[in-house]
Design an enzyme around this catalytic site. Structure first.
Site, mmCIF file in Angstrom:
data_model
loop_
_atom_site.group_PDB
_atom_site.id
_atom_site.type_symbol
_atom_site.label_atom_id
_atom_site.label_comp_id
_atom_site.label_asym_id
_atom_site.label_seq_id
_atom_site.Cartn_x
_atom_site.Cartn_y
_atom_site.Cartn_z
ATOM 1 C CG HIS A 92 64.826 -37.464 -3.290
ATOM 2 N ND1 HIS A 92 64.092 -37.757 -2.166
ATOM 3 C CD2 HIS A 92 64.151 -38.045 -4.306
ATOM 4 C CE1 HIS A 92 63.030 -38.480 -2.498
ATOM 5 N NE2 HIS A 92 63.040 -38.674 -3.790
ATOM 6 C CG PHE B 268 61.062 -33.801 4.907
ATOM 7 C CD1 PHE B 268 62.064 -33.001 5.422
ATOM 8 C CD2 PHE B 268 60.824 -33.760 3.540
ATOM 9 C CE1 PHE B 268 62.823 -32.190 4.608
ATOM 10 C CE2 PHE B 268 61.576 -32.944 2.711
ATOM 11 C CZ PHE B 268 62.577 -32.164 3.247
ATOM 12 N NE ARG B 269 55.886 -38.287 4.772
ATOM 13 C CZ ARG B 269 56.793 -38.179 3.803
ATOM 14 N NH1 ARG B 269 58.069 -38.275 4.080
ATOM 15 N NH2 ARG B 269 56.425 -37.954 2.559
ATOM 16 C CB ALA C 162 64.593 -38.397 6.193
ATOM 17 C CB THR D 1 66.961 -39.015 12.774
ATOM 18 O OG1 THR D 1 67.048 -40.429 12.917
ATOM 19 C CG2 THR D 1 65.846 -38.671 11.800
ATOM 20 C CG ASN E 118 61.208 -46.773 9.037
ATOM 21 O OD1 ASN E 118 62.120 -45.985 8.775
ATOM 22 N ND2 ASN E 118 59.950 -46.385 9.104
ATOM 23 C CB CYS F 235 72.643 -22.131 -19.381
ATOM 24 S SG CYS F 235 73.633 -22.224 -17.871
ATOM 25 C CB SER G 203 62.592 -44.944 3.663
ATOM 26 O OG SER G 203 61.638 -44.380 2.783
HETATM 27 P P1 NAD Z 1 60.369 -39.872 6.155
HETATM 28 O O1 NAD Z 1 60.576 -38.655 6.975
HETATM 29 O O2 NAD Z 1 59.119 -40.052 5.421
HETATM 30 O O3 NAD Z 1 60.572 -41.195 7.010
HETATM 31 C C1 NAD Z 1 61.641 -41.389 7.827
HETATM 32 C C2 NAD Z 1 61.358 -42.677 8.604
HETATM 33 O O4 NAD Z 1 62.502 -42.992 9.369
HETATM 34 C C3 NAD Z 1 60.179 -42.569 9.557
HETATM 35 O O5 NAD Z 1 59.260 -43.614 9.289
HETATM 36 C C4 NAD Z 1 60.828 -42.714 10.957
HETATM 37 O O6 NAD Z 1 60.029 -43.489 11.829
HETATM 38 C C5 NAD Z 1 62.109 -43.437 10.637
HETATM 39 N N1 NAD Z 1 63.230 -43.127 11.522
HETATM 40 C C6 NAD Z 1 63.618 -41.901 11.968
HETATM 41 N N2 NAD Z 1 64.763 -42.010 12.679
HETATM 42 C C7 NAD Z 1 65.088 -43.332 12.695
HETATM 43 C C8 NAD Z 1 66.162 -44.068 13.259
HETATM 44 N N3 NAD Z 1 67.140 -43.471 13.966
HETATM 45 N N4 NAD Z 1 66.192 -45.410 13.085
HETATM 46 C C9 NAD Z 1 65.205 -46.036 12.395
HETATM 47 N N5 NAD Z 1 64.167 -45.382 11.822
HETATM 48 C C10 NAD Z 1 64.112 -44.049 11.964
HETATM 49 O O7 NAD Z 1 61.621 -39.942 5.239
HETATM 50 P P2 NAD Z 1 61.689 -40.304 3.772
HETATM 51 O O8 NAD Z 1 60.800 -41.447 3.438
HETATM 52 O O9 NAD Z 1 63.105 -40.431 3.480
HETATM 53 O O10 NAD Z 1 61.086 -38.999 3.021
HETATM 54 C C11 NAD Z 1 61.500 -37.691 3.262
HETATM 55 C C12 NAD Z 1 62.233 -37.063 2.076
HETATM 56 O O11 NAD Z 1 62.785 -35.841 2.473
HETATM 57 C C13 NAD Z 1 63.407 -37.862 1.613
HETATM 58 O O12 NAD Z 1 63.044 -38.487 0.452
HETATM 59 C C14 NAD Z 1 64.560 -36.898 1.416
HETATM 60 O O13 NAD Z 1 64.689 -36.544 0.060
HETATM 61 C C15 NAD Z 1 64.168 -35.671 2.134
HETATM 62 N N6 NAD Z 1 64.954 -35.443 3.372
HETATM 63 C C16 NAD Z 1 66.288 -35.718 3.399
HETATM 64 C C17 NAD Z 1 67.017 -35.518 4.572
HETATM 65 C C18 NAD Z 1 68.493 -35.840 4.574
HETATM 66 O O14 NAD Z 1 69.145 -35.741 3.557
HETATM 67 N N7 NAD Z 1 69.050 -36.246 5.718
HETATM 68 C C19 NAD Z 1 66.385 -35.047 5.712
HETATM 69 C C20 NAD Z 1 65.016 -34.747 5.647
HETATM 70 C C21 NAD Z 1 64.316 -34.972 4.468
HETATM 71 ZN ZN ZN Z 2 72.719 -20.467 -16.668
#
Ligand code: NAD
Ligand code: ZN
Length: 254
Positions: free
Chosen positions: A121, A35-36, A24, A28, A221, A132, A196
């Site tokens: 995901h 998410f976190r 994610a 950003t 990260n 179905c 991530s």
């Molecule tokens: P996470 O939220 O657990 O971790 C994201 C990490 O990225 C954090 O450690 C943060 O410090 C870092 N980060 C944030 N912005 C940054 C930047 N600009 N540069 C460098 N690092 C940065 O995310 P995750 O591990 O991917 O888990 C969340 C799950 O939620 C994902 O697996 C996904 O399926 C889903 N999700 C997807 C989206 C999307 O599609 N954009 C958005 C939110 C959540």
């Molecule tokens: Zn159906």
């Protein structure tokens, strides 16, 4: 950052097997919160469990209401300089594939062919029938029905339960996607992890496949991850900035 970038460039050029694995934090800078972090999705909504979605009409209605709120952010989001940089590396033949946990389609929008993006995901843009398993349609059409008053829209073919094609908590990943992701990560050298936290499986495990085969790991990260100690290179700078600089360095020689 310059010194680490130079090392990453050398690694990519000498090994020639770059695969990128994103979470994610990759998106950003396109305005999609992770998410976190504070202000992220989990600070506003409780994540739904897949079992609850299947068992409870109320849970499905709540989920679709959440989607109405969440979806427009994905429609509006544009790829940032990091997505575009990866698209350029891919088109120059320097990047083989992207394995992503993101559901936003921004790697494809940045120029990586859909066939070489493994979305472990799923994607917010398609909705499928859980009963179905034949019917698929664009999520925006289903959301139009929700907005028009169908709080728990049904499959037009079989009357079954529709769900956006994203993986919820408690829901298994698509085995073929996971298998392909594991194969790509095992063959990668280097594997470049971007945005991530690497705390949830299988995200936490895929980079281990790279290390097990002797490939190296580079991580971009903001926060520390459990695999930092095993990474050859670490960047704490914004993903977009690092990837744009990397593409600039690599492509000036092409
Ligand atoms: P996470 O939220 O657990 O971790 C994201 C990490 O990225 C954090 O450690 C943060 O410090 C870092 N980060 C944030 N912005 C940054 C930047 N600009 N540069 C460098 N690092 C940065 O995310 P995750 O591990 O991917 O888990 C969340 C799950 O939620 C994902 O697996 C996904 O399926 C889903 N999700 C997807 C989206 C999307 O599609 N954009 C958005 C939110 C959540
Ligand atoms: Zn159906």
């Amino acid at each position: 950052m310059q010194e680490s970038l130079e090392k990453l460039k050398e690694l990519i050029e000498s090994q020639g097997k770059l695969v990128v694995f994103t979470g994610a934090g990759m998106s950003t800078e396109s305005g999609i919160p992770d998410f976190r972090s504070p202000g992220g999705v989990w600070s506003k909504h409780q994540p739904i469990m897949y079992q609850d979605f299947l068992a409870s009409k109320q849970a499905r209605q709540d989920y679709w209401a959440f989607y109405l709120d969440w979806f427009p952010g994905f429609v509006q989001a544009q790829p940032h300089q990091g997505h575009v940089a990866l698209g350029r590396l891919y088109q120059a033949g320097l990047l083989g594939a992207v394995v992503t946990q993101n559901v936003d389609g921004l790697h494809q929008a940045g120029g990586v062919a859909d066939a070489d993006v493994v979305e472990i995901h799923g994607s917010v843009f398609t909705t499928a029938c859980l009963d179905c398993q034949q019917h698929q349609e664009p999520t925006n059409g289903v959301l139009d029905r929700v907005q028009a008053g169908e709080a728990d829209p049904a499959c037009p073919s079989c009357g079954g339960c529709l769900k956006p094609s994203t993986i919820s908590f408690g829901q298994g990943l698509v085995p073929q996607d996971l298998q392909r992701a594991a194969e790509l990560c095992a063959a990668a050298d280097p594997l470049l992890v971007v945005g991530s936290s690497l705390v949830v499986t299988p995200a936490a495990e895929l980079p281990l496949a790279t290390l097990a085969r002797g490939g190296s790991l580079a991580i971009i990260n903001h926060e520390p991850t459990p695999l930092d100690e095993r990474a050859s290179l670490l960047f704490r700078d914004p993903a977009g900035e690092v990837l744009a600089a990397l593409a600039g360095n690599l492509l000036k020689d092409v």
